[in-house]
Design a protein around this motif. Structure first.
Motif, PDB file in Angstrom:
ATOM      1  N   PRO A 150      21.181  84.887  66.415  1.00 16.55           N
ATOM      2  CA  PRO A 150      21.984  83.682  66.653  1.00 16.55           C
ATOM      3  C   PRO A 150      21.479  82.900  67.848  1.00 16.55           C
ATOM      4  O   PRO A 150      21.015  83.459  68.825  1.00 16.55           O
ATOM      5  CB  PRO A 150      23.389  84.242  66.923  1.00 16.55           C
ATOM      6  N   SER A 151      21.623  81.598  67.758  1.00 16.16           N
ATOM      7  CA  SER A 151      21.228  80.760  68.884  1.00 16.16           C
ATOM      8  C   SER A 151      22.252  80.887  69.984  1.00 16.16           C
ATOM      9  O   SER A 151      23.356  81.343  69.793  1.00 16.16           O
ATOM     10  CB  SER A 151      21.102  79.303  68.440  1.00 16.16           C
ATOM     11  N   GLY A 152      21.873  80.424  71.163  1.00 16.59           N
ATOM     12  CA  GLY A 152      22.810  80.460  72.267  1.00 16.59           C
ATOM     13  C   GLY A 152      22.847  81.785  72.981  1.00 16.59           C
ATOM     14  O   GLY A 152      23.843  82.131  73.578  1.00 16.59           O
ATOM     15  N   SER A 153      21.759  82.556  72.918  1.00 17.40           N
ATOM     16  CA  SER A 153      21.731  83.800  73.683  1.00 17.40           C
ATOM     17  C   SER A 153      21.850  83.488  75.151  1.00 17.40           C
ATOM     18  O   SER A 153      21.274  82.530  75.639  1.00 17.40           O
ATOM     19  CB  SER A 153      20.407  84.528  73.401  1.00 17.40           C
ATOM     20  N   PRO A 154      22.629  84.278  75.882  1.00 10.90           N
ATOM     21  CA  PRO A 154      22.833  83.949  77.296  1.00 10.90           C
ATOM     22  C   PRO A 154      21.530  83.909  78.071  1.00 10.90           C
ATOM     23  O   PRO A 154      20.575  84.612  77.764  1.00 10.90           O
ATOM     24  CB  PRO A 154      23.743  85.092  77.782  1.00 10.90           C
ATOM     25  N   SER A 155      21.515  83.101  79.107  1.00 11.19           N
ATOM     26  CA  SER A 155      20.366  83.019  79.989  1.00 11.19           C
ATOM     27  C   SER A 155      20.830  83.155  81.416  1.00 11.19           C
ATOM     28  O   SER A 155      21.982  82.875  81.737  1.00 11.19           O
ATOM     29  CB  SER A 155      19.630  81.691  79.793  1.00 11.19           C
ATOM     30  N   ALA A 156      19.951  83.602  82.289  1.00 13.32           N
ATOM     31  CA  ALA A 156      20.305  83.829  83.690  1.00 13.32           C
ATOM     32  C   ALA A 156      19.669  82.772  84.560  1.00 13.32           C
ATOM     33  O   ALA A 156      18.557  82.319  84.299  1.00 13.32           O
ATOM     34  CB  ALA A 156      19.848  85.217  84.133  1.00 13.32           C
ATOM     35  N   SER A 163      21.591  76.152  84.522  1.00 13.82           N
ATOM     36  CA  SER A 163      21.022  77.261  83.755  1.00 13.82           C
ATOM     37  C   SER A 163      19.948  76.748  82.836  1.00 13.82           C
ATOM     38  O   SER A 163      20.093  75.730  82.185  1.00 13.82           O
ATOM     39  CB  SER A 163      22.131  77.945  82.949  1.00 13.82           C
ATOM     40  N   PRO A 164      18.802  77.445  82.752  1.00 11.40           N
ATOM     41  CA  PRO A 164      17.780  77.037  81.810  1.00 11.40           C
ATOM     42  C   PRO A 164      18.280  77.187  80.389  1.00 11.40           C
ATOM     43  O   PRO A 164      19.191  77.928  80.129  1.00 11.40           O
ATOM     44  CB  PRO A 164      16.617  77.997  82.111  1.00 11.40           C
ATOM     45  N   SER A 165      17.647  76.492  79.508  1.00 10.91           N
ATOM     46  CA  SER A 165      18.088  76.551  78.121  1.00 10.91           C
ATOM     47  C   SER A 165      17.922  77.961  77.585  1.00 10.91           C
ATOM     48  O   SER A 165      16.990  78.664  77.908  1.00 10.91           O
ATOM     49  CB  SER A 165      17.264  75.578  77.269  1.00 10.91           C
ATOM     50  N   ALA A 166      18.883  78.359  76.754  1.00 12.05           N
ATOM     51  CA  ALA A 166      18.892  79.721  76.240  1.00 12.05           C
ATOM     52  C   ALA A 166      17.734  79.917  75.291  1.00 12.05           C
ATOM     53  O   ALA A 166      17.371  79.056  74.512  1.00 12.05           O
ATOM     54  CB  ALA A 166      20.212  80.002  75.550  1.00 12.05           C
ATOM     55  N   SER A 167      17.148  81.091  75.362  1.00 13.26           N
ATOM     56  CA  SER A 167      16.048  81.445  74.472  1.00 13.26           C
ATOM     57  C   SER A 167      16.486  82.605  73.619  1.00 13.26           C
ATOM     58  O   SER A 167      16.720  83.692  74.119  1.00 13.26           O
ATOM     59  CB  SER A 167      14.802  81.851  75.271  1.00 13.26           C
ATOM     60  N   ALA A 168      16.634  82.399  72.332  1.00 11.05           N
ATOM     61  CA  ALA A 168      17.053  83.475  71.451  1.00 11.05           C
ATOM     62  C   ALA A 168      15.873  84.366  71.142  1.00 11.05           C
ATOM     63  O   ALA A 168      14.793  83.894  70.817  1.00 11.05           O
ATOM     64  CB  ALA A 168      17.628  82.897  70.162  1.00 11.05           C
ATOM     65  N   TRP A 294      31.847  78.131  80.165  1.00 13.24           N
ATOM     66  CA  TRP A 294      32.172  79.377  80.862  1.00 13.24           C
ATOM     67  C   TRP A 294      30.888  80.104  81.244  1.00 13.24           C
ATOM     68  O   TRP A 294      29.951  80.183  80.431  1.00 13.24           O
ATOM     69  CB  TRP A 294      33.036  80.279  79.984  1.00 13.24           C
ATOM     70  N   ILE A 295      30.857  80.590  82.479  1.00 14.46           N
ATOM     71  CA  ILE A 295      29.686  81.319  82.965  1.00 14.46           C
ATOM     72  C   ILE A 295      30.152  82.600  83.659  1.00 14.46           C
ATOM     73  O   ILE A 295      31.334  82.773  83.942  1.00 14.46           O
ATOM     74  CB  ILE A 295      28.866  80.467  83.966  1.00 14.46           C
ATOM     75  N   VAL A 296      29.215  83.488  83.917  1.00 12.50           N
ATOM     76  CA  VAL A 296      29.480  84.713  84.671  1.00 12.50           C
ATOM     77  C   VAL A 296      28.624  84.664  85.933  1.00 12.50           C
ATOM     78  O   VAL A 296      27.391  84.539  85.851  1.00 12.50           O
ATOM     79  CB  VAL A 296      29.137  85.971  83.856  1.00 12.50           C
ATOM     80  N   GLU A 349      23.764  83.598  87.949  1.00 14.12           N
ATOM     81  CA  GLU A 349      24.782  83.324  86.946  1.00 14.12           C
ATOM     82  C   GLU A 349      24.199  83.544  85.564  1.00 14.12           C
ATOM     83  O   GLU A 349      22.991  83.419  85.339  1.00 14.12           O
ATOM     84  CB  GLU A 349      25.310  81.889  87.065  1.00 14.12           C
ATOM     85  N   ILE A 350      25.058  83.903  84.649  1.00  8.78           N
ATOM     86  CA  ILE A 350      24.680  84.079  83.247  1.00  8.78           C
ATOM     87  C   ILE A 350      25.467  83.055  82.455  1.00  8.78           C
ATOM     88  O   ILE A 350      26.689  82.955  82.596  1.00  8.78           O
ATOM     89  CB  ILE A 350      24.996  85.500  82.750  1.00  8.78           C
ATOM     90  N   SER A 351      24.780  82.285  81.628  1.00 10.41           N
ATOM     91  CA  SER A 351      25.459  81.242  80.858  1.00 10.41           C
ATOM     92  C   SER A 351      24.908  81.210  79.453  1.00 10.41           C
ATOM     93  O   SER A 351      23.851  81.761  79.162  1.00 10.41           O
ATOM     94  CB  SER A 351      25.273  79.878  81.528  1.00 10.41           C
ATOM     95  N   GLY A 352      25.653  80.559  78.561  1.00  9.10           N
ATOM     96  CA  GLY A 352      25.190  80.370  77.197  1.00  9.10           C
ATOM     97  C   GLY A 352      26.068  81.074  76.189  1.00  9.10           C
ATOM     98  O   GLY A 352      26.066  82.291  76.093  1.00  9.10           O
ATOM     99  N   GLY A 353      26.857  80.323  75.429  1.00 14.07           N
ATOM    100  CA  GLY A 353      27.611  80.895  74.325  1.00 14.07           C
ATOM    101  C   GLY A 353      28.858  81.661  74.725  1.00 14.07           C
ATOM    102  O   GLY A 353      29.429  82.373  73.890  1.00 14.07           O
TER     103      GLY A 353
END
Length: 599
Positions: A150-156, A163-168, A294-296, A349-353
């Motif tokens: 799935p797309s939108g894997s979290p990125s750090a 946050s950089p764009s998520a890379s699945a 939402w981010i962590v 931070e961790i973001s994405g999805g």
């Protein structure tokens, strides 16, 4: 007889009882209004009254750590599990040790029990491992078509930055391509060292030069081949395989792991752990108001920040999926964000999805995931609400019987004064009930069966305070004083006795609350609360009411049904004293009214 000095207030002064009664009336109205405004009109019940789930965890002995199961580690584990469960909003969860190697977790009904149970059962060490390869969780088929994740894997990203764009991650399309990815990752020159603490290890150089002789494979090649075979055959939808794949894995060794994205299982090949849960100082799920997502956020310890900066710097130079690190808890991947730059400064931070639930869950796991021991779920018991209602009914019946006996005794012995005590008990009951309701909404206080017992015991403590005051008044009347000065003269002596008695009760409740755990704390808390309210009611209600009643003819005249009849109490005649007057010092006896004498 000399008149009292001007400006001096007589000992028998009546004070201002109306002010005290107004204060307690305002407090009662405010507490009751607050109860209705919060739309919470009944106390929150504990697991033994409302039902819920009781989970028993057993500590497991780790290889090479025979003495790990000790009191210190067990108490540390209790604190961490309690914070993790309460971090989900599961208020009044009870976590306590039982015996040498068991922990009992009680989760009240009305909370997200399954979510809490999942996090309670997830009690192994937390690790950050680099991702070497990933694929869907089913066993690899030779002719299987490529399937994307799935797309939108979290990125750090560094905390506070975009946050950089998520890379699945792109799973391999076959067993052969999966095996090649694993083999190349394990042999890559910049692959993480098997030992997190070693720098410049010779084995890294050995891995960088694969053997060219097919007849003499190296140990690293054999390990890679074995790992890729297990990876290809792994079926993460099978619970037995998921459990076995991460069993007895050392932090410094590569491993396989499973995890879920939505409803789909995925599997990973992971390198040696570079950071563990104890390196995380704090983490929480929050909403980024600027981006509306939402981010962590994570904050590392000093040593953890150095290790995290090093591994993210290495991962940032690689291609997907080897630029990702997996956050592994209890052998399961809970997140695998990608990295595009070295994360320095100790914050990330961790973001994405993420949605609110998933962000807060991940933050909670990161904050409280590092346990000093590993546990297995020994048993799960469900307490039904029907059983709890029966216990509550029995407790209320016992309380009603106790209250009835107290009322009967007061009526038989104190007659009219008994109504003062009964109304005071009602006021104390209203204050206790409303405060318990508001505490349930505010701090998660739950009324369990021992707490009900504490409230029942408090009936006797509160009634005892009234009796002390009444007896002091009756003693003054026996000495020949009328009611109004008797009420005021009795108060200082009764007040001292009441305060000392309530202080001892409160001290016992405080000590019991501090040194005990679990349900006994409910008893101690309720006992301490009702003891404090006893002081409030006696000072602001009972004493002012007695001052007002002393001005009524029924009580002041000593009516037989008032409970203050001088004849019934065996009062002495009015006090007299001798006074010499005249030049010949003839003795003349002058009757001095009691009220004037008191003045």
């Amino acid at each position: 007889m000399a008149a009292p000095k001007k400006g001096r207030r007589p000992t028998g002064a009546q004070g201002r009882p109306g002010r005290a009664l107004a204060i307690i009336l305002i407090a009662m109205v405010a507490l009751t209004a607050g109860m209705f405004l919060t739309k919470q009109t009944t106390p929150r019940l504990g697991i033994d009254l409302a039902g819920g789930t009781s989970i028993t965890l057993k500590a497991k002995s780790e290889p090479g750590k025979p003495d790990a199961i000790n009191e210190t580690n067990m108490n540390t584990a209790v604190g961490i599990i309690e914070r993790r469960v309460n971090g989900l909003g599961v208020s009044e969860a009870e976590v306590q040790t039982q015996g040498r190697d068991h922990i009992i977790v009680n989760i009240p009904k009305g909370t997200n029990e399954q979510q809490a149970r999942d996090q309670v059962g997830t009690t192994a060490q937390l690790y950050f491992r680099p991702v070497l390869a990933t694929a869907e969780g089913a066993p690899a088929a030779p002719e299987a078509k490529p399937s994307g994740t799935p797309s939108g894997s979290p990125s750090a990203a560094p905390s506070g930055s975009g946050s950089p764009s998520a890379s699945a991650p792109t799973p391999s399309s076959s067993a052969t391509s999966q095996g090649r990815a694993v083999s190349e990752a394990l042999k890559a020159p910049n692959a993480p060292s098997p030992s997190p603490s070693a720098s410049g290890s010779k084995k890294a150089d050995d891995k960088a030069t694969p053997s060219t002789s097919p007849s003499a494979p190296t140990a690293d090649q054999a390990a890679a081949a074995d790992l890729q075979a297990k990876f290809a055959a792994l079926d993460c939808s099978n619970e037995a395989q998921r459990t076995a794949v991460s069993k007895n894995v050392k932090p410094e060794d590569p491993t396989l792991a499973c995890g879920k994205r939505g409803d789909v299982w995925y599997k990973w090949v992971l390198g040696p752990a570079q950071v563990n849960g104890q390196d995380v100082k704090d983490a929480k799920g929050i909403i980024d108001t600027q981006r509306g997502i939402w981010i962590v956020t994570m904050q590392f310890t000093d040593s953890g920040a150095d290790k995290f900066a090093k591994i993210t710097g290495e991962l940032a130079a690689k291609q997907t999926p080897q630029n990702q690190f997996a956050i592994v808890l209890d052998g399961e991947v809970i997140s695998d964000p990608s990295v595009s730059q070295a994360l320095t400064g100790g914050n990330a931070e961790i973001s994405g999805g993420f949605n609110q639930q998933s962000a807060q869950d991940l933050g909670n796991m990161l904050s409280y995931g590092a346990l000093p021991l590993s546990f297995q779920e020994d048993s799960v018991t469900t307490v039904t609400a029907a059983l709890g209602s029966e216990q509550l009914k029995a407790g209320l019946i016992a309380g009603a019987i106790g209250l009835a006996l107290v009322v009967i005794y007061l009526l038989a012995y104190y007659r009219g004064l008994a109504f003062v005590a009964i109304i005071s008990l009602i006021v104390s009951g209203i204050l206790t009930y409303t405060i318990m309701v508001l505490l349930g909404k505010g701090i998660g206080f739950a009324l369990n069966l021992p707490a009900v017992c504490g409230a029942i015991v408090a009936i006797g403590i509160t009634a005892d305070s009234f009796i002390v005051y009444f007896e002091r008044i009756r003693d003054e009347i026996r000495e020949g004083r009328t009611l109004r000065p008797a009420v005021e003269r009795a108060w200082p002596r009764a007040r001292r006795t009441i305060l000392v008695s309530d202080f001892v009760s409160f001290l016992a409740a405080a000590v019991l609350f501090i040194v005990t755990v679990g349900k006994v704390q409910g008893f101690a808390f309720t006992l301490g609360l009702t003891t404090l309210l006893d002081v409030v009611v006696v000072f602001l209600f009972t004493k002012p009411v007695m001052t007002l009643l002393a001005r009524t003819n029924f009580f002041a005249s000593g009516h037989p049904w008032s409970g203050l009849d001088p004849k019934r109490l065996g009062a002495k005649p009015p006090l007299r004293r001798s006074r010499r007057t005249g030049s010949d010092a003839a003795a003349v006896t002058v009757s001095v009214p009691v009220d004037a004498k008191e003045a």
